[in-house]
Write an enzyme that holds these catalytic residues in place. Structure first.
Site: not given
Length: 281
Positions: A32-33, A36-37, A61, A187-188
């Site tokens: 889900a780039l 930021g990535h 996680q 954010s994703s």
């Protein structure tokens, strides 16, 4: 860009490159780039000969199974973005590739106090899961340099601890948080916000700026009370608003004007949990 799905094939490629004097930079992601990535890819490319990116949504996680189920999957768009950014290798493993023995025999890491506060407190087991997969990925990729975003401030501290206790021989580079034009941290999870939620989400950035502007004017107790009220007034359910030491994340009750401090927020907009942070000194 070469796409590799198996650890042995990845290591064969990486070993060949390293034996030929190439430096390896690594950017682990859950897909889900967003930009930021891509900024992490750009940083790695500027400082290494070869950049490896991984996409793997790690089950261990997620302390909330519903959160795992709803995590956005956009693999075709992700591949296109990575190709345009000039990524050299995409590591795209399956769950069975990363956890061939299942989830019953995963290691436990001595992370200390850092996994008992803030994210660690509200997401039990989360950082153990993060360390389990990052350790596996680092052993698979064997990079010289690792790149992560500062939006996950506490996670970066946890990964530094992992590198130290496991003597992994990789250098962590933490890059600044990228924001949308209105200030919302990329954010994703933003993909899951509807129009009204997206509008309200900007409150987190406003609260962080409020704290930065008033840290020298008001008591920390007052600032935290005011911040929580600002969030709840905009339909957030805060997990925490914290003003903490920037190196230990121990909460600060009285600031002397010199200590390096950071504000950290985690809060739900309906079902979507968002986090952000900002240096205050």
């Amino acid at each position: 860009m070469t796409i590799i799905k198996g650890i042995s094939a990845l290591q064969e490629n990486v070993n060949f490159l390293k034996n030929n004097g190439k430096t390896i930079g690594f950017v682990p992601t859950m897909g889900a780039l967003h930009d930021g990535h891509i900024s992490l890819i750009t940083a790695s490319k500027a400082e290494n000969d070869i950049t490896v990116c991984s996409i793997f949504v790690n089950p261990t996680q997620f302390n909330d199974p519903k959160d795992f189920e709803k995590y956005p999957i956009t693999i075709e768009a992700d591949i296109e973005k990575l190709e345009l950014a000039g990524t050299n290798i995409l590591f795209l493993p399956s769950v069975t590739e990363m956890y061939p023995d299942g989830f019953d025999k995963v290691p436990h890491y001595d992370l200390g106090v850092i996994e008992t506060i803030l994210e660690g407190k509200f997401r039990p087991g989360h950082f153990q899961g993060v360390c389990q997969i990052v350790h596996k990925l680092l052993k698979a990729v064997q990079p010289h340099n690792l790149y992560m975003g500062q939006k996950d401030y506490q996670q970066c501290m946890v990964i530094n601890r992992l590198i130290q206790i496991e003597n992994l021989g990789v250098k962590l580079h933490t890059r600044p948080t990228l924001r949308e034009k209105d200030g919302l941290a990329m954010s994703s999870r933003n993909m899951r916000l509807n129009e009204e939620e997206r509008k309200n989400a900007l409150t987190i950035y406003r609260v962080l700026n409020y704290l930065k502007d008033h840290i020298e004017k008001e008591s920390i107790a007052y600032l935290l009370d005011r911040s929580n009220l600002m969030l709840t007034d905009n339909n957030f359910r805060p997990d925490y608003v914290s003003i903490a030491d920037a190196e230990t994340l121990v909460p600060v009750e009285n600031w002397d004007g010199h200590q390096k401090i950071v504000a950290l927020i985690a809060a739900y907009q309906n079902e979507v949990r968002l986090i952000d942070n900002m240096a205050l000194d």
